[in-house]
Each structure stands twice: as C-alpha cells, then as structure tokens.
Design a protein around this motif. Structure first.
Motif, PDB file in Angstrom:
ATOM      1  N   PHE A  73       4.492 -19.379 -14.690  1.00  0.00           N
ATOM      2  CA  PHE A  73       4.641 -18.140 -13.919  1.00  0.00           C
ATOM      3  C   PHE A  73       5.580 -18.394 -12.740  1.00  0.00           C
ATOM      4  O   PHE A  73       5.559 -19.465 -12.143  1.00  0.00           O
ATOM      5  N   TYR A  83       1.438 -21.967 -20.202  1.00  0.00           N
ATOM      6  CA  TYR A  83       1.857 -20.773 -19.470  1.00  0.00           C
ATOM      7  C   TYR A  83       2.510 -21.164 -18.160  1.00  0.00           C
ATOM      8  O   TYR A  83       2.016 -22.014 -17.420  1.00  0.00           O
ATOM      9  N   GLY A 136      -3.748  -8.716 -23.327  1.00  0.00           N
ATOM     10  CA  GLY A 136      -4.372  -9.965 -23.738  1.00  0.00           C
ATOM     11  C   GLY A 136      -3.571 -11.187 -23.393  1.00  0.00           C
ATOM     12  O   GLY A 136      -2.423 -11.102 -23.000  1.00  0.00           O
ATOM     13  N   GLY A 137      -4.156 -12.325 -23.505  1.00  0.00           N
ATOM     14  CA  GLY A 137      -3.419 -13.569 -23.347  1.00  0.00           C
ATOM     15  C   GLY A 137      -3.521 -14.155 -21.969  1.00  0.00           C
ATOM     16  O   GLY A 137      -3.933 -13.510 -21.014  1.00  0.00           O
ATOM     17  N   GLY A 138      -3.102 -15.387 -21.847  1.00  0.00           N
ATOM     18  CA  GLY A 138      -3.220 -16.095 -20.584  1.00  0.00           C
ATOM     19  C   GLY A 138      -1.995 -15.997 -19.724  1.00  0.00           C
ATOM     20  O   GLY A 138      -1.945 -16.596 -18.657  1.00  0.00           O
ATOM     21  N   ALA A 139      -0.991 -15.228 -20.155  1.00  0.00           N
ATOM     22  CA  ALA A 139       0.262 -15.223 -19.415  1.00  0.00           C
ATOM     23  C   ALA A 139       0.449 -13.965 -18.596  1.00  0.00           C
ATOM     24  O   ALA A 139       1.558 -13.624 -18.230  1.00  0.00           O
ATOM     25  N   ASP A 140      -0.637 -13.282 -18.291  1.00  0.00           N
ATOM     26  CA  ASP A 140      -0.517 -12.108 -17.435  1.00  0.00           C
ATOM     27  C   ASP A 140      -0.394 -12.536 -15.993  1.00  0.00           C
ATOM     28  O   ASP A 140      -1.136 -13.393 -15.520  1.00  0.00           O
ATOM     29  N   THR A 145      -5.127 -21.056 -20.653  1.00  0.00           N
ATOM     30  CA  THR A 145      -5.793 -19.763 -20.540  1.00  0.00           C
ATOM     31  C   THR A 145      -7.090 -19.808 -19.773  1.00  0.00           C
ATOM     32  O   THR A 145      -7.335 -18.983 -18.907  1.00  0.00           O
TER      33      THR A 145
END
Lengths: 113, 112
Positions: free
Chosen positions: B33, B31, A95-99, B97
């Motif tokens: 990356f 977030y 879950g989550g947006g940080a994958d 998200t």
C-alpha cells in the motif's frame, strides 16, 4: 462515504493516569487498526481488531462492531507513551486484503512526568 | 527482512521535476500500500497491490502519479512534474490478509 472520528483530538495527562482514546466509524468494516506515530514520524501498528478485545503490555484495545466504536486504553501511562494515536479502518464492502485504510485524524497524547 | 524499507528518507525536488520513491515490502507479504500524509495527520490512500497487480488505485491522481510492484524489485511510486501540493510524507506498508500492517518509515518529499 466512510468517516472515522477520533476523540479527543488532544490529550494531556499526568504520568500514571489511565488513558482512553475513542474511535467511531460510519460503515461496516472488516478490520480496525490502532497505530502510533512518534514525533520522528515512524508509524507502529499497535493492534488490528475485528472483534472483542486485545491486550499488549499496558495497552488494551476494544471494539464494538454493532456500535461501530473502538477504544484504546493505556494503563499506568508514561511520558514515553507521548505520541499521536491513529485509528484506521478497512471497509468490508469489497473483498480481499488489499483494500486501503481510511484514517482518523489522530489523537495527540502528551504524558507529563 | 522484517521491516518495510523505504528509500530515500528525504527527497527535495524543484517544481516540475520528477520524483521516484522506493519501497521493499516484507518478504512473503502479498499486499503493498502507498499512503500520502499531508499536514500533520491527514492520511490519504493512494494505491494498493496484490503481488505485482494493481488492486485499487482510486486514490491516485493518475495524470502525474504512477506506481509499480515488479517481481524481484522494490516497489516504486513515481510523480512526474511535481507540484508544491505534492509535498508530503509518503508511507509504504505491507501486509498479509489476516495480519497487521507493517509501515515503512516514510519518504519526506519537499517540492520547492
């Protein structure tokens, strides 16, 4: 293991032609991205899709979740569309947006005048 | 600002030296990356953050790579004792998200 396959790897077309680039993936996803990378190296995010179809100018992206397949179309192609087009997916198993995204190897598109 | 700012654009290090790369994500994006692009189109996910917390670091070779995202500072990716195989373009991206990614312009690291 999630794999992302793009086709074709290389595509050369004449200005004005309709272009289709395909992307298939092997696991369930929460989102699919289409990215554009120019020879200078910068990456532009074109679309993020989780279902259906999106359109922006001459670009159209579609996704079929059941078939695990997406296409990027360029109408009335122009030499400035020459770039590498990359499909990248975010798996849905966590879950989550940080994958992190898993990337295809890209399609190198050249549009000749 | 509305861009992900990466510095420096180019970095050359002798084998065994330290390299430190920076990334300022878009304000309001939770977030961050880091990705490594080797050869022409081979992208590898390294690490992700949710705010200042590491979310997923499964892609990081932890013996030499480390990363941080501290409040009110650019995020950083540090490589101790660089090796020739670390030569690559390192991209940072930020997102919320339900919105698309925004990528930085990358840092090209050359280890000689």
């Amino acid at each position: 293991k999630n794999e992302v396959e793009q086709s074709p790897q290389n595509l050369t077309a004449q200005e004005g032609e309709f272009i289709t680039i395909n992307c298939s993936y092997s696991v369930g996803i929460s989102a699919l991205h289409w990215l554009q990378q120019h020879p200078g190296g910068g990456i532009v995010s074109l679309f993020m899709l989780s279902s259906g179809k999106k359109k922006h100018g001459r670009l159209i992206a579609t996704i079929n979740i059941q078939e695990k397949h997406s296409s990027l179309h360029i109408t009335a192609s122009h030499p400035r569309d020459s770039a590498v087009y990359i499909c990248a997916v975010r798996p849905s198993y966590s879950g989550g947006g940080a994958d992190g995204l898993t990337f295809g190897k890209g399609t190198h598109l050249i549009i000749q005048p | 600002g509305e861009e992900v700012a990466q510095t420096p654009k180019h970095l050359v290090r002798g084998e065994g030296q330290k390299a430190k790369l920076y990334c300022a994500p878009i304000k309001g994006h939770s977030y961050v990356f880091w990705y490594q692009q080797v050869l022409k189109n081979e992208f590898k996910f390294l690490i992700s953050f949710q705010n200042e917390n590491v979310f997923d670091e499964t892609g990081m070779p932890k013996e030499r790579f480390s990363a941080k995202c501290l409040p009110n500072s650019p995020c950083s990716l540090e490589i101790q004792a660089t090796k020739l195989e670390d030569s690559a373009v390192y991209f940072c991206a930020s997102s919320q998200t339900n919105y698309g990614y925004t990528f930085g312009s990358g840092t090209r690291l050359t280890v000689v």
